[in-house]
Design a protein around this motif. Structure first.
Motif, PDB file in Angstrom:
ATOM      1  N   THR A 326      37.470  45.116  36.273  1.00 46.18           N
ATOM      2  CA  THR A 326      38.546  44.629  37.129  1.00 46.18           C
ATOM      3  C   THR A 326      38.832  45.660  38.211  1.00 46.18           C
ATOM      4  O   THR A 326      38.582  46.857  38.034  1.00 46.18           O
ATOM      5  CB  THR A 326      39.846  44.369  36.331  1.00 46.18           C
ATOM      6  OG1 THR A 326      40.299  45.604  35.779  1.00 46.18           O
ATOM      7  CG2 THR A 326      39.625  43.364  35.222  1.00 46.18           C
ATOM      8  N   LEU A 327      39.351  45.162  39.326  1.00 40.47           N
ATOM      9  CA  LEU A 327      39.647  46.007  40.485  1.00 40.47           C
ATOM     10  C   LEU A 327      40.661  45.275  41.354  1.00 40.47           C
ATOM     11  O   LEU A 327      40.881  44.081  41.156  1.00 40.47           O
ATOM     12  CB  LEU A 327      38.360  46.331  41.262  1.00 40.47           C
ATOM     13  CG  LEU A 327      37.661  45.240  42.077  1.00 40.47           C
ATOM     14  CD1 LEU A 327      36.473  45.814  42.808  1.00 40.47           C
ATOM     15  CD2 LEU A 327      37.201  44.078  41.224  1.00 40.47           C
ATOM     16  N   PRO A 328      41.308  45.955  42.301  1.00 46.18           N
ATOM     17  CA  PRO A 328      42.285  45.263  43.143  1.00 46.18           C
ATOM     18  C   PRO A 328      41.655  44.072  43.867  1.00 46.18           C
ATOM     19  O   PRO A 328      40.531  44.170  44.365  1.00 46.18           O
ATOM     20  CB  PRO A 328      42.710  46.344  44.140  1.00 46.18           C
ATOM     21  CG  PRO A 328      42.483  47.632  43.419  1.00 46.18           C
ATOM     22  CD  PRO A 328      41.273  47.396  42.570  1.00 46.18           C
ATOM     23  N   LYS A 329      42.399  42.957  43.899  1.00 45.91           N
ATOM     24  CA  LYS A 329      41.907  41.720  44.502  1.00 45.91           C
ATOM     25  C   LYS A 329      41.303  41.931  45.885  1.00 45.91           C
ATOM     26  O   LYS A 329      40.257  41.393  46.204  1.00 45.91           O
ATOM     27  CB  LYS A 329      43.057  40.721  44.637  1.00 45.91           C
ATOM     28  CG  LYS A 329      43.165  39.778  43.480  1.00 45.91           C
ATOM     29  CD  LYS A 329      44.213  38.711  43.710  1.00 45.91           C
ATOM     30  CE  LYS A 329      44.309  37.882  42.438  1.00 45.91           C
ATOM     31  NZ  LYS A 329      45.643  37.471  42.081  1.00 45.91           N
ATOM     32  N   GLU A 330      41.977  42.750  46.701  1.00 47.05           N
ATOM     33  CA  GLU A 330      41.521  42.870  48.088  1.00 47.05           C
ATOM     34  C   GLU A 330      40.219  43.662  48.194  1.00 47.05           C
ATOM     35  O   GLU A 330      39.527  43.597  49.196  1.00 47.05           O
ATOM     36  CB  GLU A 330      42.623  43.427  49.000  1.00 47.05           C
ATOM     37  CG  GLU A 330      43.062  44.861  48.751  1.00 47.05           C
ATOM     38  CD  GLU A 330      44.080  44.998  47.620  1.00 47.05           C
ATOM     39  OE1 GLU A 330      44.388  43.978  46.946  1.00 47.05           O
ATOM     40  OE2 GLU A 330      44.558  46.123  47.399  1.00 47.05           O
ATOM     41  N   GLN A 331      39.870  44.412  47.139  1.00 49.95           N
ATOM     42  CA  GLN A 331      38.618  45.171  47.199  1.00 49.95           C
ATOM     43  C   GLN A 331      37.439  44.394  46.610  1.00 49.95           C
ATOM     44  O   GLN A 331      36.285  44.771  46.803  1.00 49.95           O
ATOM     45  CB  GLN A 331      38.787  46.490  46.428  1.00 49.95           C
ATOM     46  CG  GLN A 331      39.800  47.426  47.077  1.00 49.95           C
ATOM     47  CD  GLN A 331      40.035  48.691  46.256  1.00 49.95           C
ATOM     48  OE1 GLN A 331      39.760  48.739  45.062  1.00 49.95           O
ATOM     49  NE2 GLN A 331      40.557  49.721  46.915  1.00 49.95           N
ATOM     50  N   ALA A 332      37.757  43.297  45.907  1.00 50.40           N
ATOM     51  CA  ALA A 332      36.709  42.603  45.151  1.00 50.40           C
ATOM     52  C   ALA A 332      35.628  41.955  46.031  1.00 50.40           C
ATOM     53  O   ALA A 332      34.437  42.085  45.727  1.00 50.40           O
ATOM     54  CB  ALA A 332      37.327  41.580  44.208  1.00 50.40           C
TER      55      ALA A 332
END
Ligand code: ASP
Ligand code: MG
Length: 434
Positions: A326-332
């Motif tokens: 998982t990672l921040p939405k905007e970095q995905a």
């Protein structure tokens, strides 16, 4: 005479009326016989508006100039606040971050405080003035430039001032009453905590709770600053954040603590929810040494902040495995693109990018000494028909990734299961907690 540091967030100084309310509160503290140092944020959404403006004139503004621009937001509120206090008949003096001696690293937009030399603040206090300091900003000695500390940085300014001036307490004011066992907008029966340990607060903040910023809590823990998170709109006590070895302030006040002392702390302090993450699954990675390293070398190049990572024992196809993170939405999207571009080299079968997820975390220092804590969580989820996609744990936290539509229901069920529900519904403000 006590020295009290007070921090007011943007929502507390959003307009002239609010500034007057805050000024009155500061003056009341002064009148009660305390020295007062205030750290103030920019009014309302000023910082966002300035950011929008900068992007309207330049696609990627120079970091130095961006800090010049953004630091001006706090200069507006500090000066207005000082003027308002004058009109109430009290002496007040405002200072920029550099005037206040807030020395930072040179990293524009994410500078860290390395030293505080509050010479001018001490002089002003000695003169009997109330001190107002612009939050969120500092100064680098080598570049001689103004820096900013990153979004929400005024909390850190306040705590750093409290540490440097050896304040008795650092009061962080926002539009919520304190730290709750969960977000009252999601779990109406959330309870306000009277105290929470710094280590639990750090886990809650790192996992989605928005009332206090992680860096401020870390700084407070390291420098033994007592934080009191409370509301601008009431005079109620909020929540004290206690570092290790710090005395419970309720004792000093002579409060009857017989129902607290000698009793064990609840195993779980609170439940945090986080909707800001996305999940990427790399399906069918060759199950050989070096696969994970190859994937995460790529991922780290993008600068993405990875949170959870799970690797299955083996996927349906022999010799292969699945890796999810998982990672921040905007970095995905960027990370997914990056991995996809190296599809052949990495040798995986496919890539799944899911941003319809939510993370629920249960935090409590009591987990160290109690067993069966995770079972309560899994039981509560299963009896509500909620599917778990990922699980991770730390010493004092259990987190699960769920479908985002299940998150609210899960939070309510889990809150009840750990016995955290209060007797009445918490007052919910329109605010953001900032
Ligand atoms: N004004 C800055 C921001 O909005 C700093 C702060 O509010 O703490 O991020
Ligand atoms: Mg702000």
């Amino acid at each position: 005479m006590a020295l009290i540091v007070q921090k007011f967030g943007g929502s507390s100084v959003a307009d002239a009326e609010s500034i007057k309310r805050v000024a009155k509160r500061i003056v009341d503290t002064r009148r009660a016989g305390n020295d007062v140092v205030v750290a103030v944020s920019a009014m309302g959404d000023t910082t966002d508006e300035l950011l929008d403006l900068s992007r309207a004139v330049a696609p990627s503004p120079a970091p130095r100039e961006l800090d010049m621009l953004l630091s001006s937001g706090e200069r507006i509120s500090m000066a207005l606040l000082a003027m308002t206090i004058h009109s109430l008949g009290y002496e007040a003096r405002s200072f920029t971050g550099s005037q206040a001696g807030m020395i930072t690293t040179a990293d524009h937009g994410s500078a860290r405080i390395v030293d505080v030399t509050p010479v001018r603040l001490r002089e002003a206090l000695d003169d009997g003035a109330i001190v107002i300091v612009a939050g969120f900003q500092g100064f680098n000695r080598d570049t001689r430039d103004i820096t900013t500390l990153g979004r929400g940085g005024s909390d850190t300014t306040a705590v750093a001032l409290a540490a440097a001036l050896d304040a008795d307490v650092c009061e962080i004011y926002s539009d919520v009453d304190g730290i709750f066992t969960c977000d009252p907008r999601v779990v109406p029966l959330s309870r306000k905590l009277e105290v929470i340990s710094a280590e639990e607060m750090l886990e809650l903040a790192a996992n989605g709770a928005k009332v206090l910023y992680i860096r401020a809590v870390e700084y407070a823990r390291r420098h033994k600053v007592l934080i009191h998170a409370r509301s601008t709109f009431t005079s109620n006590e909020g929540t004290y954040v206690l570092g290790e070895g710090m005395a419970d302030p309720r004792l000093a006040k002579g409060e009857d603590m017989s129902d607290v002392i000698g009793k064990e702390e609840p195993v779980v302090a609170g439940v945090a929810i986080d909707r800001s993450q996305a999940k990427i699954t790399v399906v069918g990675v060759p199950d050989v040494p070096g696969s994970a390293a190859a994937i995460f070398t790529r991922v780290s190049k993008s600068g993405a902040n990875i949170d959870m990572i799970v690797q299955n024992v083996q996927s349906a196809s022999p010799g292969h495995t699945d890796i999810s993170f998982t990672l921040p939405k905007e970095q995905a999207p960027e990370v997914a693109k990056l991995l996809q571009a190296e599809h052949t080299e990495l040798g995986f079968q496919s890539l799944v990018h899911d941003d319809q997820i939510g993370k629920l975390s249960v935090v409590g220092a009591g987990m160290r000494s109690h067993s069966g804590v995770s079972l309560t969580l899994f039981d509560a989820l299963s009896s509500n028909g909620i599917n778990i996609e990922m699980i991770s744990t730390s010493e004092i936290r259990i987190s699960v990734v769920l479908g985002d539509t299940d998150l609210d229901k899960a939070a309510r069920a889990v809150h009840t299961a750990y016995g955290l529900d209060g007797d009445v519904e918490a007052t919910v403000y329109a605010g953001t907690g900032r």
